[in-house]
Design an enzyme around this catalytic site. Sequence first.
Site, PDB file in Angstrom:
ATOM      1  N   GLY A  46       4.925   1.267   4.861  1.00  0.00           N
ATOM      2  CA  GLY A  46       6.252   1.894   4.773  1.00  0.00           C
ATOM      3  C   GLY A  46       7.309   1.064   4.061  1.00  0.00           C
ATOM      4  O   GLY A  46       8.009   1.566   3.164  1.00  0.00           O
TER       5      GLY A  46
ATOM      6  N   GLY B 119       2.414   1.969  10.779  1.00  0.00           N
ATOM      7  CA  GLY B 119       3.324   3.100  10.604  1.00  0.00           C
ATOM      8  C   GLY B 119       4.009   3.528  11.882  1.00  0.00           C
ATOM      9  O   GLY B 119       4.588   4.618  11.951  1.00  0.00           O
TER      10      GLY B 119
ATOM     11  N   HIS C 240      -9.341   0.842   4.993  1.00  0.00           N
ATOM     12  CA  HIS C 240      -8.017   0.946   5.609  1.00  0.00           C
ATOM     13  C   HIS C 240      -8.116   1.843   6.838  1.00  0.00           C
ATOM     14  O   HIS C 240      -8.913   2.786   6.874  1.00  0.00           O
ATOM     15  CB  HIS C 240      -7.017   1.525   4.599  1.00  0.00           C
TER      16      HIS C 240
ATOM     17  N   ASN D 183       0.865  -1.179   0.000  1.00  0.00           N
ATOM     18  CA  ASN D 183       0.000   0.000   0.000  1.00  0.00           C
ATOM     19  C   ASN D 183       0.901   1.229   0.000  1.00  0.00           C
ATOM     20  O   ASN D 183       1.540   1.524   1.004  1.00  0.00           O
ATOM     21  CB  ASN D 183      -0.883  -0.031   1.256  1.00  0.00           C
ATOM     22  N   TRP D 184       0.935   1.911  -1.138  1.00  0.00           N
ATOM     23  CA  TRP D 184       1.840   3.068  -1.255  1.00  0.00           C
ATOM     24  C   TRP D 184       1.193   4.374  -0.778  1.00  0.00           C
ATOM     25  O   TRP D 184       1.790   5.439  -0.891  1.00  0.00           O
ATOM     26  CB  TRP D 184       2.338   3.200  -2.702  1.00  0.00           C
ATOM     27  N   LYS D 185      -0.011   4.284  -0.305  1.00  0.00           N
ATOM     28  CA  LYS D 185      -0.698   5.451   0.289  1.00  0.00           C
ATOM     29  C   LYS D 185      -0.564   6.677  -0.627  1.00  0.00           C
ATOM     30  O   LYS D 185      -0.698   6.566  -1.828  1.00  0.00           O
ATOM     31  CB  LYS D 185      -0.149   5.712   1.688  1.00  0.00           C
TER      32      LYS D 185
ATOM     33  N   SER E  31       3.553  -2.530  10.389  1.00  0.00           N
ATOM     34  CA  SER E  31       5.013  -2.514  10.514  1.00  0.00           C
ATOM     35  C   SER E  31       5.663  -3.839  10.113  1.00  0.00           C
ATOM     36  O   SER E  31       6.608  -4.293  10.754  1.00  0.00           O
ATOM     37  CB  SER E  31       5.417  -2.101  11.928  1.00  0.00           C
TER      38      SER E  31
ATOM     39  N   GLU F 161      -5.284  -5.353  10.706  1.00  0.00           N
ATOM     40  CA  GLU F 161      -4.233  -4.356  10.900  1.00  0.00           C
ATOM     41  C   GLU F 161      -4.515  -3.597  12.196  1.00  0.00           C
ATOM     42  O   GLU F 161      -5.310  -2.647  12.201  1.00  0.00           O
ATOM     43  CB  GLU F 161      -4.227  -3.361   9.745  1.00  0.00           C
TER      44      GLU F 161
ATOM     45  N   GLU G  81      -6.546   4.287   7.851  1.00  0.00           N
ATOM     46  CA  GLU G  81      -6.498   5.743   7.634  1.00  0.00           C
ATOM     47  C   GLU G  81      -7.817   6.264   7.054  1.00  0.00           C
ATOM     48  O   GLU G  81      -8.193   7.409   7.293  1.00  0.00           O
ATOM     49  CB  GLU G  81      -5.302   6.080   6.738  1.00  0.00           C
TER      50      GLU G  81
HETATM   51  C1  PEP Z   1      -0.617  -0.135   5.973  1.00  0.00           C
HETATM   52  O1  PEP Z   1      -0.554   0.941   5.408  1.00  0.00           O
HETATM   53  O2  PEP Z   1      -1.565  -0.887   5.718  1.00  0.00           O
HETATM   54  C2  PEP Z   1       0.440  -0.516   6.902  1.00  0.00           C
HETATM   55  C3  PEP Z   1       0.338  -1.657   7.523  1.00  0.00           C
HETATM   56  O3  PEP Z   1       1.474   0.366   7.064  1.00  0.00           O
HETATM   57  P1  PEP Z   1       2.910   0.050   7.740  1.00  0.00           P
HETATM   58  O4  PEP Z   1       3.410  -1.226   7.098  1.00  0.00           O
HETATM   59  O5  PEP Z   1       3.752   1.228   7.427  1.00  0.00           O
HETATM   60  O6  PEP Z   1       2.678  -0.139   9.208  1.00  0.00           O
END
Ligand code: PEP
Length: 251
Positions: free
Chosen positions: A237, A177, A98, A9-11, A215, A171, A100
């Site tokens: 990330g 993050g 997600h 996921n490049w957000k 993470s 998640e 966010e």
């Molecule tokens: C995500 O964006 O779904 C995610 C898990 O981010 P990260 O790997 O940076 O924690």
Amino acid sequence: MPRKLMAANWKMFKTWEEACQTARELVVAVRKDLPDDREVLLCPPFTALRGVSEMLSRQEGFYLGGQNFYPAEQGAFTGEINPDQLLDAGCTYALVGHSERRHVIGEKNGFLASKVAFGLKKGLKVILCIGETLEERKQGEVQSVLHRQLEQGLQHISSATSPEDLAVAYEPVWAIGTGETAGPPEIEHAHNLVRDKLKSILNQAEQIRILYGGSVKPDNTASIISLDNVDGVLVGGSSLSAEKFSQIVLA
Ligand code: PEP
């Protein structure tokens, strides 16, 4: 056994050129060694979908996904994108709910349920993201939060939904993050809860893929992916670098 889904996921990162470059590097780093039981999913920003789609075309085991969509055919929804537009840009998958989207944009379970049902109806494979906040975990509410998000998020779909079309990403919000990763017992516990709940909602729940996200890094992927009921990872990330994400994909 369904193939493990290794999702990026490049957000809201990367220009068109940067996204194409990362996708190109990733394909080169991974394609020869990608095991038959794994597939790779890239979810770039909308502006880069078409370019990344070209990088992935004719690459066995690589798929494109949207990070979000609006649950309507078309219309006056400024700033939104619909499932047909994602499909037209080359997407097979889309994320829904997600963390966010839930906690920054304020999307609620009822709205997310419309997205899941509409996305499936339009032919997208949908990944419903769920997870508890740190506060909810401290209050002992992990099970009730996950059950509620699944019950409500999947309320409009048929119990006969094909397991190839739906996945769930667990998640924990406190691990996204932050550099904090849930430990193996926490991940297994949550994934077992999700599997059991899915069994009460869907006919073929054993086959639904449950991804872990929060993470994930090259050095913790192997131990996470080998846990019971972990059928893939969703990575933020560490997926921005082709070098790191290729290590995750092949871990
Ligand atoms: C995500 O964006 O779904 C995610 C898990 O981010 P990260 O790997 O940076 O924690």
